[in-house]
Design a protein around this motif. Structure first.
Motif, PDB file in Angstrom:
ATOM      1  N   HIS A  46       0.841  -1.201   0.000  1.00 58.01           N
ATOM      2  CA  HIS A  46       0.000   0.000   0.000  1.00 58.01           C
ATOM      3  C   HIS A  46       0.880   1.257   0.000  1.00 58.01           C
ATOM      4  CE1 HIS A  46      -2.729   3.077   1.541  1.00 58.01           C
ATOM      5  NE2 HIS A  46      -3.712   2.307   1.072  1.00 58.01           N
ATOM      6  N   PRO A  47       0.437   2.336  -0.680  1.00 58.66           N
ATOM      7  CA  PRO A  47       1.244   3.570  -0.744  1.00 58.66           C
ATOM      8  C   PRO A  47       1.657   4.144   0.609  1.00 58.66           C
ATOM      9  CG  PRO A  47      -0.525   3.658  -2.350  1.00 58.66           C
ATOM     10  CD  PRO A  47      -0.756   2.417  -1.529  1.00 58.66           C
ATOM     11  N   ASN A  48       0.793   4.101   1.625  1.00 65.21           N
ATOM     12  CA  ASN A  48       1.194   4.605   2.948  1.00 65.21           C
ATOM     13  C   ASN A  48       2.388   3.825   3.485  1.00 65.21           C
ATOM     14  OD1 ASN A  48      -0.130   6.900   3.879  1.00 65.21           O
ATOM     15  ND2 ASN A  48      -1.936   5.762   4.506  1.00 65.21           N
ATOM     16  N   SER A  49       2.448   2.533   3.175  1.00 68.60           N
ATOM     17  CA  SER A  49       3.561   1.705   3.638  1.00 68.60           C
ATOM     18  C   SER A  49       4.869   2.151   3.005  1.00 68.60           C
ATOM     19  CB  SER A  49       3.278   0.234   3.336  1.00 68.60           C
ATOM     20  OG  SER A  49       2.077  -0.163   3.960  1.00 68.60           O
ATOM     21  N   TRP A  50       4.811   2.520   1.718  1.00 71.76           N
ATOM     22  CA  TRP A  50       6.010   3.044   1.052  1.00 71.76           C
ATOM     23  C   TRP A  50       6.448   4.351   1.712  1.00 71.76           C
ATOM     24  CZ3 TRP A  50       9.266   0.541  -1.771  1.00 71.76           C
ATOM     25  CH2 TRP A  50       8.847  -0.565  -2.500  1.00 71.76           C
ATOM     26  N   ALA A  51       5.485   5.201   2.047  1.00 71.34           N
ATOM     27  CA  ALA A  51       5.814   6.471   2.689  1.00 71.34           C
ATOM     28  C   ALA A  51       6.445   6.245   4.058  1.00 71.34           C
ATOM     29  CB  ALA A  51       4.555   7.341   2.806  1.00 71.34           C
ATOM     30  N   TYR A  52       5.901   5.296   4.825  1.00 70.28           N
ATOM     31  CA  TYR A  52       6.497   4.972   6.123  1.00 70.28           C
ATOM     32  C   TYR A  52       7.959   4.555   5.957  1.00 70.28           C
ATOM     33  CZ  TYR A  52       1.816   4.610   8.322  1.00 70.28           C
ATOM     34  OH  TYR A  52       0.562   4.836   8.811  1.00 70.28           O
ATOM     35  N   ASP A  67       3.185   9.362  11.460  1.00 71.09           N
ATOM     36  CA  ASP A  67       1.769   9.452  11.134  1.00 71.09           C
ATOM     37  C   ASP A  67       1.552   8.978   9.693  1.00 71.09           C
ATOM     38  OD1 ASP A  67       2.710  11.549   9.568  1.00 71.09           O
ATOM     39  OD2 ASP A  67       1.556  13.098  10.581  1.00 71.09           O
ATOM     40  N   ALA A  68       0.304   8.747   9.319  1.00 68.37           N
ATOM     41  CA  ALA A  68      -0.004   8.286   7.965  1.00 68.37           C
ATOM     42  C   ALA A  68       0.288   9.402   6.969  1.00 68.37           C
ATOM     43  CB  ALA A  68      -1.462   7.863   7.865  1.00 68.37           C
ATOM     44  N   PHE A  69       0.822   9.042   5.816  1.00 64.33           N
ATOM     45  CA  PHE A  69       1.119  10.013   4.766  1.00 64.33           C
ATOM     46  C   PHE A  69      -0.181  10.639   4.272  1.00 64.33           C
ATOM     47  CE2 PHE A  69       1.890  11.330   0.405  1.00 64.33           C
ATOM     48  CZ  PHE A  69       3.083  12.027   0.521  1.00 64.33           C
ATOM     49  N   SER A  70      -1.181   9.790   4.051  1.00 61.62           N
ATOM     50  CA  SER A  70      -2.478  10.254   3.574  1.00 61.62           C
ATOM     51  C   SER A  70      -3.573   9.369   4.159  1.00 61.62           C
ATOM     52  CB  SER A  70      -2.529  10.211   2.045  1.00 61.62           C
ATOM     53  OG  SER A  70      -3.799  10.593   1.576  1.00 61.62           O
ATOM     54  N   GLN A  71      -4.694   9.978   4.477  1.00 66.30           N
ATOM     55  CA  GLN A  71      -5.819   9.201   4.989  1.00 66.30           C
ATOM     56  C   GLN A  71      -6.559   8.497   3.863  1.00 66.30           C
ATOM     57  OE1 GLN A  71      -6.265   8.589   8.179  1.00 66.30           O
ATOM     58  NE2 GLN A  71      -4.469   9.850   8.544  1.00 66.30           N
ATOM     59  N   SER A  72      -6.379   8.979   2.631  1.00 65.33           N
ATOM     60  CA  SER A  72      -7.088   8.386   1.500  1.00 65.33           C
ATOM     61  C   SER A  72      -6.243   8.473   0.241  1.00 65.33           C
ATOM     62  CB  SER A  72      -8.406   9.129   1.281  1.00 65.33           C
ATOM     63  OG  SER A  72      -9.052   8.642   0.140  1.00 65.33           O
ATOM     64  N   PHE A  73      -6.015   7.345  -0.383  1.00 66.50           N
ATOM     65  CA  PHE A  73      -5.335   7.299  -1.670  1.00 66.50           C
ATOM     66  C   PHE A  73      -6.372   6.905  -2.711  1.00 66.50           C
ATOM     67  CE2 PHE A  73      -1.492   7.060   0.829  1.00 66.50           C
ATOM     68  CZ  PHE A  73      -0.579   7.722   0.033  1.00 66.50           C
TER      69      PHE A  73
END
Length: 168
Positions: A15-21, A68-74
């Motif tokens: 998931h994109p948030n995982s890449w951001a983390y 924190d999460a990069f985005s709440q919604s992708f």
């Protein structure tokens, strides 16, 4: 690559948030002169693979989360895919010296499950990273840290983030 191997997932499966983390963690470690590693990173997250296998997201462990999460919604992130073609000059990026792949190229049906990893499961170097990051009381801004990656003045930008959070 180490996180992808540990989770047994392809790059497009995460998931994109995982890449951001992962990017924020790497940048934060770099700023703190720590050696990032897959297991020090995964200490802060759980995974809950579903059957049938879908996208894999890293889920912050509430009591110890530091980003924190990069985005709440992708929106529409599931609409695009990419194809990996390894050309001779790109071999070191995708293949080990023995020809084995550095991470899965296609979706795997059995992503690894991580849940509540303890510090006793970490190497001495990984413990140092975790203990240092646990000194931060507030969640760090993933979006701000990821923006530092492409910054012209990364040290100035990350110091600005730290000053805003009163970390420096």
């Amino acid at each position: 690559m180490g996180v992808l191997r540990a989770l047994d997932v392809a790059p497009a499966q995460l998931h994109p948030n995982s890449w951001a983390y992962m990017q924020a963690f790497r940048i934060l470690c770099q700023f703190l002169y720590l050696e990032p590693s897959p297991y020090a990173f995964l200490y802060f997250y759980d995974t809950r693979p579903r059957q049938p296998t879908t996208w894999l997201a890293l889920i912050s462990r509430l009591s110890i989360s530091r980003l924190d999460a990069f985005s709440q919604s992708f929106k529409h992130f599931k609409d695009g895919y990419f194809k990996v073609m390894v050309k001779e000059e790109g071999k070191p990026y995708f293949l080990n010296a023995n020809g084995s792949t550095k991470f899965p190229f296609s979706w795997t049906g059995t992503p690894s499950r991580y849940k509540d990893m303890g510090t006793d499961e970490l190497s001495a170097g990984d413990k140092e990273v975790v203990e240092t990051l646990m000194k931060f009381v507030d969640k760090l801004p993933t979006k701000g840290l990821v923006r530092v990656y492409n910054s012209v003045h990364p040290i100035i930008d990350i110091e600005g983030i730290c000053l805003l959070l009163k970390l420096c």
